[in-house]
Design a protein around this motif. Sequence first.
Motif, PDB file in Angstrom:
ATOM      1  N   GLU A 173       0.835  -1.202   0.000  1.00  0.00           N
ATOM      2  CA  GLU A 173       0.000   0.000   0.000  1.00  0.00           C
ATOM      3  C   GLU A 173       0.874   1.258   0.000  1.00  0.00           C
ATOM      4  OE1 GLU A 173      -2.543  -0.415   3.344  1.00  0.00           O
ATOM      5  OE2 GLU A 173      -4.017  -1.673   2.279  1.00  0.00           O
ATOM      6  N   GLN A 174       1.986   1.191   0.766  1.00  0.00           N
ATOM      7  CA  GLN A 174       2.892   2.337   0.770  1.00  0.00           C
ATOM      8  C   GLN A 174       3.520   2.551  -0.611  1.00  0.00           C
ATOM      9  OE1 GLN A 174       5.729   1.632   3.880  1.00  0.00           O
ATOM     10  NE2 GLN A 174       4.231   1.873   5.560  1.00  0.00           N
ATOM     11  N   GLU A 175       3.974   1.429  -1.234  1.00  0.00           N
ATOM     12  CA  GLU A 175       4.530   1.523  -2.585  1.00  0.00           C
ATOM     13  C   GLU A 175       3.491   2.028  -3.573  1.00  0.00           C
ATOM     14  OE1 GLU A 175       7.559   1.037  -3.717  1.00  0.00           O
ATOM     15  OE2 GLU A 175       8.393   0.584  -1.742  1.00  0.00           O
ATOM     16  N   ARG A 176       2.261   1.510  -3.430  1.00  0.00           N
ATOM     17  CA  ARG A 176       1.182   1.956  -4.323  1.00  0.00           C
ATOM     18  C   ARG A 176       0.932   3.436  -4.179  1.00  0.00           C
ATOM     19  NH1 ARG A 176      -4.491   0.078  -2.508  1.00  0.00           N
ATOM     20  NH2 ARG A 176      -3.948   1.751  -1.054  1.00  0.00           N
ATOM     21  N   ASN A 177       0.885   3.890  -2.937  1.00  0.00           N
ATOM     22  CA  ASN A 177       0.658   5.315  -2.709  1.00  0.00           C
ATOM     23  C   ASN A 177       1.803   6.152  -3.287  1.00  0.00           C
ATOM     24  OD1 ASN A 177      -1.703   4.687  -1.342  1.00  0.00           O
ATOM     25  ND2 ASN A 177      -0.680   4.632   0.675  1.00  0.00           N
ATOM     26  N   LYS A 178       3.054   5.600  -3.129  1.00  0.00           N
ATOM     27  CA  LYS A 178       4.215   6.302  -3.666  1.00  0.00           C
ATOM     28  C   LYS A 178       4.154   6.374  -5.186  1.00  0.00           C
ATOM     29  CE  LYS A 178       9.272   6.172  -3.581  1.00  0.00           C
ATOM     30  NZ  LYS A 178      10.468   5.426  -3.091  1.00  0.00           N
ATOM     31  N   SER A 213       1.126  10.646 -10.584  1.00  0.00           N
ATOM     32  CA  SER A 213       0.427  11.928 -10.602  1.00  0.00           C
ATOM     33  C   SER A 213       1.381  13.059 -10.975  1.00  0.00           C
ATOM     34  CB  SER A 213      -0.192  12.194  -9.230  1.00  0.00           C
ATOM     35  OG  SER A 213      -0.816  13.455  -9.210  1.00  0.00           O
ATOM     36  N   ASN A 214       2.621  12.981 -10.387  1.00  0.00           N
ATOM     37  CA  ASN A 214       3.618  14.008 -10.720  1.00  0.00           C
ATOM     38  C   ASN A 214       4.032  13.911 -12.186  1.00  0.00           C
ATOM     39  OD1 ASN A 214       3.598  14.904  -8.067  1.00  0.00           O
ATOM     40  ND2 ASN A 214       5.296  13.575  -7.440  1.00  0.00           N
ATOM     41  N   LYS A 215       4.203  12.645 -12.652  1.00  0.00           N
ATOM     42  CA  LYS A 215       4.581  12.458 -14.057  1.00  0.00           C
ATOM     43  C   LYS A 215       3.485  12.910 -15.008  1.00  0.00           C
ATOM     44  CE  LYS A 215       7.949   8.785 -13.465  1.00  0.00           C
ATOM     45  NZ  LYS A 215       8.323   7.386 -13.791  1.00  0.00           N
ATOM     46  N   LEU A 266       2.612  19.048 -18.875  1.00  0.00           N
ATOM     47  CA  LEU A 266       3.359  20.282 -19.065  1.00  0.00           C
ATOM     48  C   LEU A 266       4.236  20.183 -20.320  1.00  0.00           C
ATOM     49  CD1 LEU A 266       4.144  23.070 -17.968  1.00  0.00           C
ATOM     50  CD2 LEU A 266       5.926  21.952 -16.596  1.00  0.00           C
ATOM     51  N   ILE A 267       4.920  19.006 -20.480  1.00  0.00           N
ATOM     52  CA  ILE A 267       5.772  18.798 -21.666  1.00  0.00           C
ATOM     53  C   ILE A 267       4.932  18.814 -22.930  1.00  0.00           C
ATOM     54  CG2 ILE A 267       7.236  17.092 -22.849  1.00  0.00           C
ATOM     55  CD1 ILE A 267       8.234  16.242 -20.072  1.00  0.00           C
ATOM     56  N   GLU A 268       3.779  18.122 -22.871  1.00  0.00           N
ATOM     57  CA  GLU A 268       2.891  18.106 -24.034  1.00  0.00           C
ATOM     58  C   GLU A 268       2.431  19.510 -24.397  1.00  0.00           C
ATOM     59  OE1 GLU A 268      -0.239  15.476 -23.035  1.00  0.00           O
ATOM     60  OE2 GLU A 268       0.898  13.637 -23.509  1.00  0.00           O
ATOM     61  N   ALA A 269       2.156  20.283 -23.367  1.00  0.00           N
ATOM     62  CA  ALA A 269       1.725  21.657 -23.627  1.00  0.00           C
ATOM     63  C   ALA A 269       2.860  22.461 -24.261  1.00  0.00           C
ATOM     64  CB  ALA A 269       1.275  22.316 -22.319  1.00  0.00           C
ATOM     65  N   ASN A 270       4.093  22.264 -23.721  1.00  0.00           N
ATOM     66  CA  ASN A 270       5.243  22.975 -24.297  1.00  0.00           C
ATOM     67  C   ASN A 270       5.508  22.540 -25.727  1.00  0.00           C
ATOM     68  OD1 ASN A 270       5.690  24.380 -21.906  1.00  0.00           O
ATOM     69  ND2 ASN A 270       7.091  22.831 -21.094  1.00  0.00           N
TER      70      ASN A 270
END
Length: 413
Positions: A110-115, A121-123, A129-133
Amino acid sequence: MNEIKCPKCGQAFTIDEAGYADILRQVRNTEFQKDLTERLNQFEKGKIDAVKLAEANLRNSVQKELTEKETELAKIKVEANKIIMELKAKNAQIETEKKLAVSEAVNKVEQERNKLQMEISNKDTEKKLIEANLKEKYNNELKSKDEQIAFYKDLKARQSTKMVGETLEQHCEIEFNKLRAIGFQTAYFEKDNDSKTGSKGDYIFRENDENDTEIISIMFEMKNESDTTATKHKNEDFFKELDKDRTEKKCEYAVLVSLLESDNDLYNNGIVDVSHKYPKMYVVRPQFFIPIITLLRNAALNSLKYKKELAHIKSQNIDVTKFEEKLNDFKNGFERNYRLASERFADAIKNIDNSIAQLQKIKENLLSSENNLRLANDKAEDLTIKKLTRDNPTMAEKFADLKTDLKIELKNE
């Protein structure tokens, strides 16, 4: 005949041998059968007794083994119950440990999943952001290309065919000069003004290394025409002449920078290799003018090592050629001297052969003379007074008298 007395009545009677034998056989058969019956009865009785005894022994043995097995089984049951209790206790401990391990694993997962969810989510955010650029970049490039196309279309509409072509040449020259100080400091890029061979291209690009070994050379031709031109040309119309210019000016590559056939998707999609028709020839739109130089130049730099080795080999070949020429001169001089010496040597050998032949002749004459002298000597040695006086009485008598006189003189002395 045999006489037999009856054991019951005491009367005696006689029987022949056959009857006696028959009676005797009957008596024997009866006794044998009786004895056999008794023996069989005894055997059956003994067999029954033996079977009963064996059954009793077997029953006792089985009962004994059964008792022993029941005793062992009781012991085994006690041990089994003990083992079962131990296994149950151990199983309960394992179940407890398993539940604890599962709980820890689940917590870890669960910890790994949350990580991972957080990383994803960050990616996703970074990706968006990259796609927009990228989208903005491509939109800007597309807008720039559209503006460039509109610019050239406007130029086509406002200028004559000759002016359109000259404008394309100026555009390429300006684009090259922008990068000359950065990436092409030692390169040569000038208009082809040499028309001694009857034709000329538009521009020639050359670049050599520090040893003056050519890295790359390109013959450029720029082609464009106005939309109002009556006769529309195709890129292929200029391949043959461009290849001729490339060959005459000793360039390695030929590149046609063209705005012809503006609706042709083949030429609009990038750099087009037409080497299947003419060797090392490419067709590009103006926006790929600098990229084609860069691509060909990088490829040439990668193969520069092999060009240097080839130039070195050519230099070695020149040295080998000079060496071969000197060697051939030496061989020719040596061959002439050898021929003259051989001719003189042949003359000398001929003279020697003649001398040998003369000496051989003299030798044969001497040998012949020696043989004659030997024969004469043999004849002289074989000559005796006896042979000389044979068949000659007068000479025999004279020699006899001479012999007598010699004996007398010798005696007196």
